[in-house]
Design a protein around this motif. Sequence first.
Motif, PDB file in Angstrom:
ATOM      1  N   MET A 185      -2.877   2.773 -13.249  1.00  0.00           N
ATOM      2  CA  MET A 185      -2.675   3.354 -11.925  1.00  0.00           C
ATOM      3  C   MET A 185      -1.222   3.768 -11.748  1.00  0.00           C
ATOM      4  O   MET A 185      -0.316   3.137 -12.290  1.00  0.00           O
ATOM      5  CB  MET A 185      -3.067   2.356 -10.830  1.00  0.00           C
ATOM      6  CG  MET A 185      -3.328   2.979  -9.478  1.00  0.00           C
ATOM      7  SD  MET A 185      -3.923   1.779  -8.255  1.00  0.00           S
ATOM      8  CE  MET A 185      -2.378   1.031  -7.754  1.00  0.00           C
ATOM      9  N   GLN A 220      -3.325   3.636  -2.388  1.00  0.00           N
ATOM     10  CA  GLN A 220      -3.218   2.767  -3.558  1.00  0.00           C
ATOM     11  C   GLN A 220      -2.739   1.399  -3.101  1.00  0.00           C
ATOM     12  O   GLN A 220      -1.930   1.286  -2.174  1.00  0.00           O
ATOM     13  CB  GLN A 220      -2.215   3.334  -4.565  1.00  0.00           C
ATOM     14  CG  GLN A 220      -2.441   4.790  -4.967  1.00  0.00           C
ATOM     15  CD  GLN A 220      -3.451   4.974  -6.068  1.00  0.00           C
ATOM     16  OE1 GLN A 220      -4.578   4.496  -5.956  1.00  0.00           O
ATOM     17  NE2 GLN A 220      -3.083   5.668  -7.122  1.00  0.00           N
ATOM     18  N   LEU A 221      -3.225   0.355  -3.769  1.00  0.00           N
ATOM     19  CA  LEU A 221      -2.812  -1.016  -3.480  1.00  0.00           C
ATOM     20  C   LEU A 221      -2.242  -1.630  -4.748  1.00  0.00           C
ATOM     21  O   LEU A 221      -2.820  -1.478  -5.840  1.00  0.00           O
ATOM     22  CB  LEU A 221      -4.018  -1.860  -3.031  1.00  0.00           C
ATOM     23  CG  LEU A 221      -3.810  -3.378  -3.088  1.00  0.00           C
ATOM     24  CD1 LEU A 221      -2.842  -3.835  -1.992  1.00  0.00           C
ATOM     25  CD2 LEU A 221      -5.138  -4.115  -2.973  1.00  0.00           C
ATOM     26  N   ILE A 222      -1.146  -2.321  -4.603  1.00  0.00           N
ATOM     27  CA  ILE A 222      -0.641  -3.135  -5.696  1.00  0.00           C
ATOM     28  C   ILE A 222      -0.277  -4.496  -5.106  1.00  0.00           C
ATOM     29  O   ILE A 222       0.363  -4.571  -4.064  1.00  0.00           O
ATOM     30  CB  ILE A 222       0.540  -2.445  -6.423  1.00  0.00           C
ATOM     31  CG1 ILE A 222       0.979  -3.252  -7.630  1.00  0.00           C
ATOM     32  CG2 ILE A 222       1.691  -2.151  -5.502  1.00  0.00           C
ATOM     33  CD1 ILE A 222       1.899  -2.455  -8.574  1.00  0.00           C
ATOM     34  N   HIS A 282      -3.469  10.006  -6.799  1.00  0.00           N
ATOM     35  CA  HIS A 282      -4.876   9.601  -6.644  1.00  0.00           C
ATOM     36  C   HIS A 282      -5.779  10.328  -7.646  1.00  0.00           C
ATOM     37  O   HIS A 282      -6.628   9.711  -8.289  1.00  0.00           O
ATOM     38  CB  HIS A 282      -5.360   9.905  -5.227  1.00  0.00           C
ATOM     39  CG  HIS A 282      -4.989   8.875  -4.225  1.00  0.00           C
ATOM     40  ND1 HIS A 282      -5.744   7.749  -3.993  1.00  0.00           N
ATOM     41  CD2 HIS A 282      -3.936   8.775  -3.394  1.00  0.00           C
ATOM     42  CE1 HIS A 282      -5.177   7.020  -3.047  1.00  0.00           C
ATOM     43  NE2 HIS A 282      -4.076   7.607  -2.665  1.00  0.00           N
ATOM     44  N   VAL A 320       2.649  -8.483 -11.424  1.00  0.00           N
ATOM     45  CA  VAL A 320       1.609  -7.699 -10.762  1.00  0.00           C
ATOM     46  C   VAL A 320       0.314  -8.482 -10.913  1.00  0.00           C
ATOM     47  O   VAL A 320      -0.109  -8.789 -12.027  1.00  0.00           O
ATOM     48  CB  VAL A 320       1.467  -6.311 -11.398  1.00  0.00           C
ATOM     49  CG1 VAL A 320       0.335  -5.536 -10.734  1.00  0.00           C
ATOM     50  CG2 VAL A 320       2.779  -5.540 -11.309  1.00  0.00           C
ATOM     51  N   ARG A 321      -0.309  -8.814  -9.794  1.00  0.00           N
ATOM     52  CA  ARG A 321      -1.558  -9.574  -9.847  1.00  0.00           C
ATOM     53  C   ARG A 321      -2.767  -8.667 -10.043  1.00  0.00           C
ATOM     54  O   ARG A 321      -3.620  -8.913 -10.869  1.00  0.00           O
ATOM     55  CB  ARG A 321      -1.731 -10.367  -8.546  1.00  0.00           C
ATOM     56  CG  ARG A 321      -0.702 -11.479  -8.380  1.00  0.00           C
ATOM     57  CD  ARG A 321      -1.358 -12.838  -8.612  1.00  0.00           C
ATOM     58  NE  ARG A 321      -0.360 -13.890  -8.752  1.00  0.00           N
ATOM     59  CZ  ARG A 321       0.282 -14.442  -7.750  1.00  0.00           C
ATOM     60  NH1 ARG A 321       0.043 -14.050  -6.514  1.00  0.00           N
ATOM     61  NH2 ARG A 321       1.173 -15.389  -7.978  1.00  0.00           N
ATOM     62  N   ARG A 322      -2.849  -7.649  -9.220  1.00  0.00           N
ATOM     63  CA  ARG A 322      -3.993  -6.726  -9.262  1.00  0.00           C
ATOM     64  C   ARG A 322      -3.562  -5.396  -8.666  1.00  0.00           C
ATOM     65  O   ARG A 322      -2.546  -5.324  -7.966  1.00  0.00           O
ATOM     66  CB  ARG A 322      -5.180  -7.286  -8.432  1.00  0.00           C
ATOM     67  CG  ARG A 322      -5.729  -8.584  -8.972  1.00  0.00           C
ATOM     68  CD  ARG A 322      -6.934  -9.038  -8.202  1.00  0.00           C
ATOM     69  NE  ARG A 322      -6.604  -9.517  -6.847  1.00  0.00           N
ATOM     70  CZ  ARG A 322      -7.407 -10.246  -6.108  1.00  0.00           C
ATOM     71  NH1 ARG A 322      -8.596 -10.574  -6.551  1.00  0.00           N
ATOM     72  NH2 ARG A 322      -7.045 -10.646  -4.903  1.00  0.00           N
ATOM     73  N   TYR A 323      -4.370  -4.379  -8.896  1.00  0.00           N
ATOM     74  CA  TYR A 323      -4.089  -3.100  -8.246  1.00  0.00           C
ATOM     75  C   TYR A 323      -5.368  -2.297  -8.136  1.00  0.00           C
ATOM     76  O   TYR A 323      -6.331  -2.520  -8.880  1.00  0.00           O
ATOM     77  CB  TYR A 323      -3.004  -2.316  -8.992  1.00  0.00           C
ATOM     78  CG  TYR A 323      -3.218  -2.151 -10.464  1.00  0.00           C
ATOM     79  CD1 TYR A 323      -2.674  -3.046 -11.363  1.00  0.00           C
ATOM     80  CD2 TYR A 323      -3.975  -1.092 -10.961  1.00  0.00           C
ATOM     81  CE1 TYR A 323      -2.866  -2.902 -12.727  1.00  0.00           C
ATOM     82  CE2 TYR A 323      -4.164  -0.931 -12.317  1.00  0.00           C
ATOM     83  CZ  TYR A 323      -3.612  -1.838 -13.204  1.00  0.00           C
ATOM     84  OH  TYR A 323      -3.806  -1.696 -14.549  1.00  0.00           O
ATOM     85  N   GLY A 324      -5.373  -1.394  -7.183  1.00  0.00           N
ATOM     86  CA  GLY A 324      -6.576  -0.602  -6.960  1.00  0.00           C
ATOM     87  C   GLY A 324      -6.403   0.352  -5.808  1.00  0.00           C
ATOM     88  O   GLY A 324      -5.294   0.808  -5.528  1.00  0.00           O
ATOM     89  N   VAL A 351       1.771   4.396  -8.985  1.00  0.00           N
ATOM     90  CA  VAL A 351       2.206   3.995  -7.649  1.00  0.00           C
ATOM     91  C   VAL A 351       3.488   4.762  -7.351  1.00  0.00           C
ATOM     92  O   VAL A 351       4.462   4.645  -8.095  1.00  0.00           O
ATOM     93  CB  VAL A 351       2.474   2.482  -7.587  1.00  0.00           C
ATOM     94  CG1 VAL A 351       2.956   2.078  -6.195  1.00  0.00           C
ATOM     95  CG2 VAL A 351       1.226   1.693  -7.976  1.00  0.00           C
ATOM     96  N   TRP A 400      -8.022   8.550 -10.271  1.00  0.00           N
ATOM     97  CA  TRP A 400      -9.403   8.364  -9.831  1.00  0.00           C
ATOM     98  C   TRP A 400     -10.213   9.645  -9.831  1.00  0.00           C
ATOM     99  O   TRP A 400     -11.443   9.589  -9.689  1.00  0.00           O
ATOM    100  CB  TRP A 400      -9.424   7.808  -8.395  1.00  0.00           C
ATOM    101  CG  TRP A 400      -8.621   6.577  -8.167  1.00  0.00           C
ATOM    102  CD1 TRP A 400      -7.295   6.520  -7.819  1.00  0.00           C
ATOM    103  CD2 TRP A 400      -9.050   5.218  -8.256  1.00  0.00           C
ATOM    104  NE1 TRP A 400      -6.899   5.217  -7.689  1.00  0.00           N
ATOM    105  CE2 TRP A 400      -7.952   4.394  -7.944  1.00  0.00           C
ATOM    106  CE3 TRP A 400     -10.280   4.630  -8.568  1.00  0.00           C
ATOM    107  CZ2 TRP A 400      -8.035   3.003  -7.943  1.00  0.00           C
ATOM    108  CZ3 TRP A 400     -10.355   3.233  -8.556  1.00  0.00           C
ATOM    109  CH2 TRP A 400      -9.248   2.436  -8.244  1.00  0.00           C
ATOM    110  N   ILE A 428      -1.712  -7.813 -16.956  1.00  0.00           N
ATOM    111  CA  ILE A 428      -1.248  -6.639 -16.216  1.00  0.00           C
ATOM    112  C   ILE A 428       0.241  -6.451 -16.459  1.00  0.00           C
ATOM    113  O   ILE A 428       1.016  -7.406 -16.362  1.00  0.00           O
ATOM    114  CB  ILE A 428      -1.523  -6.807 -14.717  1.00  0.00           C
ATOM    115  CG1 ILE A 428      -3.040  -6.859 -14.462  1.00  0.00           C
ATOM    116  CG2 ILE A 428      -0.895  -5.667 -13.926  1.00  0.00           C
ATOM    117  CD1 ILE A 428      -3.397  -7.149 -13.033  1.00  0.00           C
ATOM    118  N   THR A 452       0.853  -1.190   0.000  1.00  0.00           N
ATOM    119  CA  THR A 452       0.000   0.000   0.000  1.00  0.00           C
ATOM    120  C   THR A 452       0.887   1.238   0.000  1.00  0.00           C
ATOM    121  O   THR A 452       1.940   1.275   0.640  1.00  0.00           O
ATOM    122  CB  THR A 452      -0.943   0.034   1.214  1.00  0.00           C
ATOM    123  OG1 THR A 452      -0.205  -0.221   2.400  1.00  0.00           O
ATOM    124  CG2 THR A 452      -2.048  -0.977   1.064  1.00  0.00           C
TER     125      THR A 452
END
Lengths: 140, 146
Positions: free
Chosen positions: B84, A86-88, B23, A99-103, B86, B27, B116, A69
Amino acid sequence: VDDLAAIEAIRHLNARYCYAFDDRDVDAFVGCFTADGVFEFAGTGRVLRGADEFRAAVLNPSHSGRHFTTDCLITVTGASASQRCQLIELGIDDEQPVVRRYGRYDDGLVRTAAGWRFASRRLEYASGAATRARPGPRAE
Amino acid sequence: MGVTTGQLAAELAIRDVIAAIAHTCDWGTVDEYVDHLTEDAVWSMPPNPVLGLDATTRTGRVEIRAGVEERRGLGLQGPGSRTMHVVQTVQIVAVDGAEATTRASWLYVAVRDEGIVVQSLGRYDDHFRADATGRWRLAERVVTFL
């Protein structure tokens, strides 16, 4: 100064949450939430409530990898706080880091006698919930 | 000399601006995004062969807004683009009154046909300025690709 201390404590909670989930430490994970805490997967209608549902999520064998995070925006208002971060999620597929997922997490937090806890966590995946095959945990 | 509470608060506020830019880029609305920039902000991007973008230096909110809208129009960033930013390893290099410099590492992730991918990564070298109310905004960002 109180707000700065609270923000630092919430950053620690973020770290404990990630370690607890990735290390399958159920008690530590449940301990990140208030007793009535909820976890919502945005856009799916899926909501986890209570220790039993959190336990099942942590012990789900399909999960392997690490949560990171970052970019945490924390606003403290007395004994409550809100946060966006943010999450990765990264993992290993075929011996390659991926990278599996992010959000993004949107959180509500409260200060309890035991410290800051998540009252609510809402996770919205920007990547989609499952865009890559996820193998089970690798044997050590 | 120890670090003062004021210095800590400034560093925290600057870190928040860095996070808020990521962000709102991913978003938020364009208005929310440019609100984190000074009116005369400068944004320098090197060429990006992966995305087919030329090197640009945009000066002022109006020009930077146009760049954001262009990238959103191409589906390269913003809500619904499945991309996104990071930002990590933020270093507050110096805070001197109402001016500050920082650097940070960044990743840009996206969903492409193959799944991804980490589309690009690099470094931000930033300059921040606080206004009369103490609010910090980005005054200059130099983007470097690895």
